[in-house]
Design a protein around this motif. Structure first.
Motif: not given
Length: 360
Positions: A259, A284, A331
């Motif tokens: 991430a 992320k 994400a």
């Protein structure tokens, strides 16, 4: 739960060899990872600015040191880490990860190669016990010996654009010949030390390994050069500006390390936890810049009014002059240009910026 000063729920705080020196220098001490550590001396901004413009010095003796030796030392480290230890030559150091089986990290570490069959690992202070148990378990049946030398070493970080110039007159080695991630023995002020051209500030600098009983004498000699003593507060603002992750914030046992922006640390090789790391991370890490309101760990990150993540580290940036933060977001929401961060029930605008925030 409120902690008693000088203690943790698990017992008394540990002290580095420089504890008395910190008190003498007027440091404000705080608990950190089970240790009594200086958070600041003259003030976070003054210490931060000293490192960015000249040179400062940190006590990082709370970090752990493990020696790894034996005919299987290289193969063992190649197996338990994600980076390519086989590329390390003696006299070189490497940032690395200790993965677990579930796709998270036991710790992020530095590996120093001393010889063909000898390495030194530096691990995070709060993870010493956990890392030791993890490594011991994976060393079973191999031709490798592990030694916990954490109590034997003092460790000082001399960081800043003038670090090399200040140290050079007092060393018996040519620092100009030592590139980033070099690791080498030297004599500094007549004391035997090991130096690594490494650091956690985004500036040039050196980490100095010295015998624990000689740490205070070396600290005093370095202070006499005009180095500014700096505490955990400045260390945190400096590493945040440089986009450096901190274990327990951007990394953890249950956080997918990819991430982060450090995908280069994972090489194509067989290692512990490979299957878990190969899975796509659900979140992320992004950088956020705000105009006025500083944000802290845990604050919600919003996109279109919906919560999509949380702040992992945040502070006002002394160098940039405005608040910055790193955040883990879903994400599928990580490419937006603008977000909001919720602070005490009010949403404040934040724009996504590339990491690092600062690079010399």
């Amino acid at each position: 739960m409120t902690s008693i000063p000088g203690s943790t729920p698990d017992g008394p705080l540990r002290r580095t060899p420089l504890h008395a020196a910190h008190l003498k220098a007027g440091a404000r001490m705080v608990p950190f990872g089970g240790w009594d550590m200086p958070v600041q001396y003259a003030g976070v901004k003054a210490e931060h600015d000293a490192v960015r413009t000249r040179a400062g010095m940190f006590d990082v003796s709370h970090m752990g040191e493990f020696r790894v030796t034996g005919p299987d030392a290289e193969a063992f480290l190649q197996r338990v880490t994600t980076n390519d230890v086989m590329k390390l030559r003696p006299g070189r150091a490497q940032y690395n990860w200790l993965p677990n089986d579930a796709g998270g990290l036991v710790d992020d570490i530095y590996v120093y190669r001393i010889g063909e069959q000898e390495f030194l690992l530096v691990v995070n202070a709060s993870n010493i016990g956990k890392d030791w148990a993890h490594l011991q378990a994976h060393a079973a049946g191999l031709g490798v010996q592990l030694s916990d030398e954490s109590d034997q070493w003092g460790l000082l970080a001399v960081q800043g654009p003038e670090a090399a110039a200040l140290l050079q007159p007092h060393l018996d080695v040519d620092l100009a010949a030592k590139k980033k991630n070099a690791y080498f023995p030297a004599r500094l002020f007549g004391q035997d030390v090991w130096l690594a051209r490494t650091g956690y500030t985004g500036e040039d600098g050196f980490e100095v390994f010295v015998a624990a009983e000689r740490t205070e004498a070396l600290w005093d000699n370095l202070l006499a050069l005009g180095l500014t003593p700096a505490g955990l507060g400045a260390r945190d603002t400096l590493r945040l500006e440089a986009g450096f992750p901190l274990y327990g914030h951007e990394f953890a046992d249950d956080l997918h390390p990819l991430a982060s922006t450090y995908t280069w640390v994972v090489k194509d090789k067989e290692h512990v936890g490979r299957a878990g790391i190969q899975a796509a991370p659900p979140v992320k890490l992004i950088g956020l810049a705000l105009e006025r309101v500083p944000v802290r760990e845990g604050y919600p990150v919003l996109l279109g009014g919906e919560r999509v993540g949380r702040v992992t580290s945040g502070s006002s940036s002394p160098t940039l002059g405005h608040p910055i933060a790193m955040a883990l977001v879903n994400a599928d929401a990580a490419t937006a240009d603008a977000y909001e961060v919720e602070v005490r029930g009010k949403a404040h605008p934040a724009r996504r910026v590339e990491l690092p925030f600062y690079k010399r």
